[in-house]
Design an enzyme around this catalytic site. Sequence first.
Site, short mmCIF file in Angstrom:
data_model
loop_
_atom_site.label_atom_id
_atom_site.label_comp_id
_atom_site.label_asym_id
_atom_site.label_seq_id
_atom_site.Cartn_x
_atom_site.Cartn_y
_atom_site.Cartn_z
N GLY A 1 0.82 -1.21 0.00
CA GLY A 1 0.00 0.00 0.00
C GLY A 1 0.85 1.25 0.00
N ASN A 2 0.22 2.39 0.23
CA ASN A 2 0.96 3.65 0.30
C ASN A 2 0.31 4.56 1.33
OD1 ASN A 2 -1.00 5.61 -1.10
ND2 ASN A 2 -0.85 3.95 -2.60
N ALA A 3 0.95 5.70 1.57
CA ALA A 3 0.57 6.56 2.70
C ALA A 3 -0.47 7.63 2.36
CB ALA A 3 1.83 7.22 3.26
N SER A 4 -1.15 7.50 1.24
CA SER A 4 -2.15 8.53 0.89
C SER A 4 -3.35 8.48 1.84
CB SER A 4 -2.62 8.32 -0.55
OG SER A 4 -3.63 9.25 -0.85
N ALA B 1 -3.63 7.88 -5.09
CA ALA B 1 -2.28 7.35 -5.19
C ALA B 1 -2.43 5.89 -5.62
CB ALA B 1 -1.57 7.44 -3.84
#
Length: 228
Positions: A33-36, A100
Site C-alpha cells: 500500500g501507500n501513505a495517501s 495514489a
Amino acid sequence: AAASAARRDLAGCRVVVSAGGTREALDPVRFLGNASSGRMGVAVARAAALRGAEVHLVAAHLEVAPPSSVQLHRVSSTADLAERVLDLAPTADVVVMAAAVADFTPAQHSSDKLKKSGEEGLTLQLRQTTDVLAAVSAARHPGQVVVGFAAETVADRDRRLEVARQKLARKGCDLLVVNDVTGGAVFGQPDNRVAVLGRDGSLAEHEGPKGAVAHHILDAVRSLRAAD
Ligand code: CTP
Ligand code: CA
C-alpha cells in the site's frame, strides 16, 4: 472559496474523482500500500459538489470521512479502481485522478498466507498496473477535462516542474497538479502547496488548506471548459 461555492458554476457537470491509496494483495491478510490519506481528493470532491456538480468519488481506503454530498464507490486494488473509473469516465465532464495508484502489483497472489522458510528472505515479483490516467486521457471526448496529480520529491523547483511537464505530456491529461513532497510534508496534512500545470504551458501556484487548493484546481478546470 466561499465566493466560488456561491457561484454553483459546476451545476449540470458530472465529475469523477478518485481518492485515497490502492492496495495490492499479497495473500489473504497482506498487501502493498501507500501513505495517501485521501484528503486532497476528498477536498476536490466536496468542493465540486458545493459548486453544484454531480460527483462520483471512487475511494480507495480513505483515512477521512467522505462527504455525504457525493456518490461513493468504494474500491481496494488498482484493478478495482481502474474498472470503476473507466466505467464512469465516458459520461463524465471532468475526471480528477487524485488517488495514489499502485504502480506495481504482485505477479502472483497467494490464496494461502505466505510462510517463512528457514532463514530465507523473500523475493516478490511485481508487474505494472494499468495506467488509469493515461487510459482516461487517451479516451477523452471533446469538452472533457482530465486532471492528474503528481507527488514529486525533486528538491529543485525548476527541475521538479520540468519533470512534471514531461509527466503531463506522457499522461496526455489537460492539467497536472504537482505536490512538492520534499521532506514528506504533504501526505496526511491539512495544508498543501501545489503547482497546477496546463497542457497549454500555463503554470499557477497555490498554497493553503486543501479545501482552498481544491477550489483553485476547479477554477482551472472551469476556465478550460469555458475556453472550449
Ligand atoms: N496513475 C494512474 N494509474 C497508475 C499510476 C498512476 O492513473 N497506474 C495516476 C495517478 O492517480 C496520478 C498520476 O497518474 O494522477 C501521476 O501519478 P504518478 O505516480 O506521479 O505517475 P507515474 O506515471 O506512476 O510515474 P512515477 O514513476 O513517477 O510514479
Ligand atoms: Ca506512480
